[in-house]
Design a protein around this motif. Sequence first.
Motif, mmCIF file in Angstrom:
data_model
loop_
_atom_site.group_PDB
_atom_site.id
_atom_site.type_symbol
_atom_site.label_atom_id
_atom_site.label_comp_id
_atom_site.label_asym_id
_atom_site.label_seq_id
_atom_site.Cartn_x
_atom_site.Cartn_y
_atom_site.Cartn_z
ATOM 1 N N PHE A 1 0.850 -1.188 0.000
ATOM 2 C CA PHE A 1 0.000 0.000 0.000
ATOM 3 C C PHE A 1 0.884 1.236 0.000
ATOM 4 O O PHE A 1 1.911 1.259 0.678
ATOM 5 N N VAL A 2 0.494 2.245 -0.732
ATOM 6 C CA VAL A 2 1.168 3.537 -0.663
ATOM 7 C C VAL A 2 0.262 4.556 0.012
ATOM 8 O O VAL A 2 0.698 5.644 0.365
ATOM 9 N N GLN A 3 -1.002 4.190 0.184
ATOM 10 C CA GLN A 3 -1.991 5.037 0.854
ATOM 11 C C GLN A 3 -2.904 4.148 1.669
ATOM 12 O O GLN A 3 -3.008 2.952 1.407
ATOM 13 N N MET A 4 -3.580 4.744 2.634
ATOM 14 C CA MET A 4 -4.635 4.039 3.357
ATOM 15 C C MET A 4 -5.744 5.030 3.681
ATOM 16 O O MET A 4 -5.489 6.225 3.815
ATOM 17 N N LEU B 1 1.430 7.128 2.888
ATOM 18 C CA LEU B 1 2.389 6.391 3.707
ATOM 19 C C LEU B 1 3.836 6.758 3.401
ATOM 20 O O LEU B 1 4.701 6.594 4.250
ATOM 21 N N ILE B 2 4.103 7.251 2.211
ATOM 22 C CA ILE B 2 5.469 7.660 1.882
ATOM 23 C C ILE B 2 5.795 8.984 2.563
ATOM 24 O O ILE B 2 6.816 9.124 3.229
ATOM 25 N N GLU B 3 4.912 9.957 2.413
ATOM 26 C CA GLU B 3 5.136 11.291 2.983
ATOM 27 C C GLU B 3 4.762 11.369 4.464
ATOM 28 O O GLU B 3 5.076 12.352 5.133
ATOM 29 N N GLU B 4 4.051 10.367 4.966
ATOM 30 C CA GLU B 4 3.565 10.320 6.350
ATOM 31 C C GLU B 4 2.732 11.554 6.692
ATOM 32 O O GLU B 4 3.034 12.296 7.632
ATOM 33 N N ALA C 1 -0.845 3.211 10.418
ATOM 34 C CA ALA C 1 -0.056 3.842 9.356
ATOM 35 C C ALA C 1 1.424 3.481 9.506
ATOM 36 O O ALA C 1 2.107 3.223 8.508
ATOM 37 N N ALA C 2 1.921 3.440 10.726
ATOM 38 C CA ALA C 2 3.321 3.067 10.955
ATOM 39 C C ALA C 2 3.569 1.624 10.525
ATOM 40 O O ALA C 2 4.594 1.324 9.896
ATOM 41 N N ASP C 3 2.622 0.730 10.825
ATOM 42 C CA ASP C 3 2.755 -0.673 10.410
ATOM 43 C C ASP C 3 2.745 -0.796 8.891
ATOM 44 O O ASP C 3 3.561 -1.507 8.314
ATOM 45 N N ARG C 4 1.810 -0.105 8.241
ATOM 46 C CA ARG C 4 1.713 -0.153 6.767
ATOM 47 C C ARG C 4 2.942 0.470 6.118
ATOM 48 O O ARG C 4 3.410 0.005 5.088
ATOM 49 N N ARG C 5 3.475 1.518 6.703
ATOM 50 C CA ARG C 5 4.672 2.151 6.141
ATOM 51 C C ARG C 5 5.859 1.205 6.271
ATOM 52 O O ARG C 5 6.677 1.100 5.363
#
Length: 129
Positions: free
Chosen positions: A25-28, A42-45, A71-75
């Motif tokens: 995933f790059v977004q959620m 998730l890239i830019e947090e 979000a931290a887990d997905r990143r």
Amino acid sequence: MLVAGAHFFLREKPCWSKLSHNAAFVQMPIGLESDFKGIIDLIEERAIYFDGDFGQVVRYGEIPAEFRAAAADRRQELIECVANSDEQLGEMFLEEKIPSVSDLKAGAVELGLKLTKHEVGGLVCSEEM
């Protein structure tokens, strides 16, 4: 979300096993269906909100507290996915260093078609596959 009653994260594993390659995933989403408020990059947090009657006003903000852990887990999954295909990021991952946003973007771009992007609001995998 395109399908009423669909759960964003329940579709990931069956979809990825059908695609049978490295995916991340790059977004959620921030909320689902009528509770949808925006997306998390998730890239830019950061959180991205679409305000206005038709979402024409884009606003950036902090990731909401209730989504920070997810979000931290997905990143971390995204970093691991990119590290599996990029030598420099792979070394950083093994040394437990956190890659910069530009390093992560460069690694994802280098992957090109090998990285299957799952974007919020886009139908990527269906039951017919």
